[in-house]
Motif scaffolding. Structure first.
Motif, PDB file in Angstrom:
ATOM      1  N   LYS A  50      10.064   6.641  -1.962  1.00  0.00           N
ATOM      2  CA  LYS A  50      11.358   6.950  -1.360  1.00  0.00           C
ATOM      3  C   LYS A  50      12.322   5.771  -1.573  1.00  0.00           C
ATOM      4  CE  LYS A  50       9.776  10.792   0.446  1.00  0.00           C
ATOM      5  NZ  LYS A  50      10.188  12.105  -0.096  1.00  0.00           N
ATOM      6  N   PRO A  51      13.589   6.062  -1.930  1.00  0.00           N
ATOM      7  CA  PRO A  51      14.560   4.975  -2.117  1.00  0.00           C
ATOM      8  C   PRO A  51      14.839   4.184  -0.842  1.00  0.00           C
ATOM      9  CG  PRO A  51      15.364   7.044  -3.063  1.00  0.00           C
ATOM     10  CD  PRO A  51      14.145   7.372  -2.259  1.00  0.00           C
ATOM     11  N   LEU A  99      21.725  11.465  -5.908  1.00  0.00           N
ATOM     12  CA  LEU A  99      20.619  10.564  -5.562  1.00  0.00           C
ATOM     13  C   LEU A  99      20.953   9.134  -5.965  1.00  0.00           C
ATOM     14  CD1 LEU A  99      16.857  11.335  -5.950  1.00  0.00           C
ATOM     15  CD2 LEU A  99      17.723   9.088  -6.568  1.00  0.00           C
ATOM     16  N   ARG A 100      21.577   8.971  -7.122  1.00  0.00           N
ATOM     17  CA  ARG A 100      21.990   7.622  -7.552  1.00  0.00           C
ATOM     18  C   ARG A 100      22.958   7.000  -6.534  1.00  0.00           C
ATOM     19  NH1 ARG A 100      20.823   6.043 -12.710  1.00  0.00           N
ATOM     20  NH2 ARG A 100      20.256   7.603 -14.285  1.00  0.00           N
ATOM     21  N   HIS A 159      11.221   4.553 -14.918  1.00  0.00           N
ATOM     22  CA  HIS A 159      10.580   5.475 -13.984  1.00  0.00           C
ATOM     23  C   HIS A 159       9.713   6.454 -14.768  1.00  0.00           C
ATOM     24  CE1 HIS A 159      10.903   7.077  -9.743  1.00  0.00           C
ATOM     25  NE2 HIS A 159      10.189   8.024 -10.335  1.00  0.00           N
ATOM     26  N   PHE A 188      11.329  10.633  -7.294  1.00  0.00           N
ATOM     27  CA  PHE A 188      11.401  10.186  -5.904  1.00  0.00           C
ATOM     28  C   PHE A 188      10.966  11.330  -4.995  1.00  0.00           C
ATOM     29  CE2 PHE A 188      14.080   6.760  -7.590  1.00  0.00           C
ATOM     30  CZ  PHE A 188      13.520   5.676  -6.908  1.00  0.00           C
ATOM     31  N   GLY A 221      21.200   5.997  -3.442  1.00  0.00           N
ATOM     32  CA  GLY A 221      20.473   4.754  -3.662  1.00  0.00           C
ATOM     33  C   GLY A 221      21.382   3.544  -3.573  1.00  0.00           C
ATOM     34  N   ALA A 249      16.720   3.655  -7.695  1.00  0.00           N
ATOM     35  CA  ALA A 249      17.266   5.011  -7.678  1.00  0.00           C
ATOM     36  C   ALA A 249      18.696   5.044  -8.218  1.00  0.00           C
ATOM     37  CB  ALA A 249      17.225   5.572  -6.260  1.00  0.00           C
TER      38      ALA A 249
END
Length: 435
Positions: free
Chosen positions: A140-141, A30-31, A188, A135, A34, A151
């Motif tokens: 959402k990113p 995910l990172r 976050h 997220f 992003g 993100a």
């Protein structure tokens, strides 16, 4: 001339950061997604506020670890003042920069399965519970560049989880202190209340760094059927911090989310608070107060989407602008088709205390269903000169008279806030600004 918001990080840095924290593979992916999205997404575009000249460039996100402490008494004075007296049943999380230095949860809550911990620990020990909501449906990113960057480099925050039918009677308090110059504070927070549960969560943001920094803050709040979440916040970041804060909620059938937001930053700020009333009989109540001063620019957009039948959405916002400060107050009540018997009400009021101060209140009703009720009120104006004359004729100085007017103007919102500690911190923040 515009200040270009650049992404100064490479894929290798993100991978190294994630690996050092021993994060699960899904989070690492995910990172990286992003980071990829920062190349294709644009900056957010808040209505009536241009932020292309604001400096959101991130210089450092992998911050040095801070040493843990064993008690509130070992914390810096500024943090002790926010927390107050230490007690046996206190539920507390303190984060300095991106390090959780103190975390206390009562034995009673721990036995009931309540989770209240920093985000890094949550990823390591409760990944199965965090993954659906980090997220998740709320944010959402891919929405914009700042959320994509969030993100990629998120480095702090909290996770709160309340199991089904559990009621947390003592509030959970988090204090986030930003202390490193030229850093990216990417926080976050996730709050989840399962069916028929309840919790009150309060967060305080302060900054003690002297150099220019950026705060990129996201909160996701999920109230399952019959649950109640009270979310309080006092943001009190200094003038050297450019802030982008997104707080969003999803509310299921017969559930409720109350927002109590004291947005007292001294730097340029974009704040977006959005609640989706998904289920029938769902409820959202948002109260916001702010005081602007100096030359800061702020945008506060509050939106409540009504999806369920018999849903209730209430927005109340009061702001005071001093000196050359400007603020945009956008309030949007959107009643979707099928949300019959819903009710959306909002009020925005802005008081300007100087000729150079500017305020703009924009209530918007978007109604796609016939059998509903909705209403709005808005006002923007300067202080009544007769009111000032009356106070000064009683021997009160102009500065003290202005102070009394500000407190009086904000009082209708402050007194209605559902959390006593937020009221207290907010009054202190207001007093600091007006003096």
């Amino acid at each position: 001339m515009s200040v270009e918001t650049k992404v100064l990080f490479e894929k290798e840095q993100i991978e190294s950061f994630s690996d050092a924290r021993k994060e699960p593979e899904w989070l690492r992916d995910l990172r990286l997604k992003g980071l990829e999205l920062t190349e294709t997404t644009e900056l957010p575009k808040p209505d009536k506020t241009k932020i292309d000249k604001w400096n959101f460039t991130q210089k450092n996100f992998d911050l040095a670890a801070k040493p843990a402490v064993n008690a509130v008494s070992e914390l810096p004075e500024a943090l002790r003042l926010l927390i107050g007296e230490e007690s046996a049943d206190q539920n507390l999380l303190v984060q300095q920069d991106s390090s959780a230095v103190l975390n206390k949860v009562s034995a009673d809550l721990a036995e009931k399965g309540v989770i209240f911990t920093d985000l890094q620990t949550a990823f390591a020990e409760h990944a199965d519970k965090v993954k659906p909501y980090f997220f998740g449906e709320a944010v959402k990113p891919s929405e914009n560049r700042l959320l994509a960057l969030h993100a990629a480099i998120v480095n702090g925050g909290a996770f709160i989880y309340v199991p089904k039918n559990v009621h947390v009677e003592v509030p959970l308090q988090a204090v986030f202190s930003f202390e490193t110059n030229e850093a990216a504070f990417t926080n976050h927070v996730i709050v989840v209340a399962e069916e028929n549960s309840s919790v009150t969560y309060v967060e305080n943001y302060i900054s003690q760094a002297e150099g220019e920094t950026v705060a990129n803050i996201v909160a996701e709040v999920y109230a399952k059927a019959g649950a109640k979440i009270t979310f309080g916040a006092v943001d009190n970041l200094s003038s050297n911090v450019t802030t982008y804060v997104v707080r969003r909620g999803h509310v299921d059938k017969d559930a409720r989310v109350d927002w109590a937001l004291g947005q007292m930053n001294d730097g340029n700020t974009v704040s977006e608070n959005t609640t989706h009333l998904i289920g029938d009989g769902s409820w959202a109540d948002t109260k916001t107060v702010t005081v602007g001063r100096g030359e800061q620019k702020q945008n506060f957009t509050t939106t409540i989407f009504h999806h369920g039948k018999h849903s209730e959405g209430h927005i109340l916002k009061h702001g005071v602008m001093r000196e050359s400060a400007t603020a945009i107050f956008n309030g949007i009540s959107k009643i979707e088709h099928g949300a019959t018997k819903s009710n959306g009400v909002q009020t925005e009021r802005v008081l300007m205390l100087s000729e150079k101060a500017r305020g703009d209140a924009n209530p918007i009703l978007l109604i796609d269903e016939d059998d509903v009720t909705a209403g709005h009120a808005a006002s923007v104006g300067q202080v009544d000169p007769l009111q000032m004359f009356y106070l000064m004729s009683r021997g009160i100085s102009r500065k003290e008279a202005e102070r009394l007017v500000i407190h009086g103007f904000l009082a209708p919102v402050v007194t209605q806030l559902p959390i006593e500690s937020v009221k207290e911190r907010l009054r202190e923040a207001i007093e600091g600004k007006v003096r």
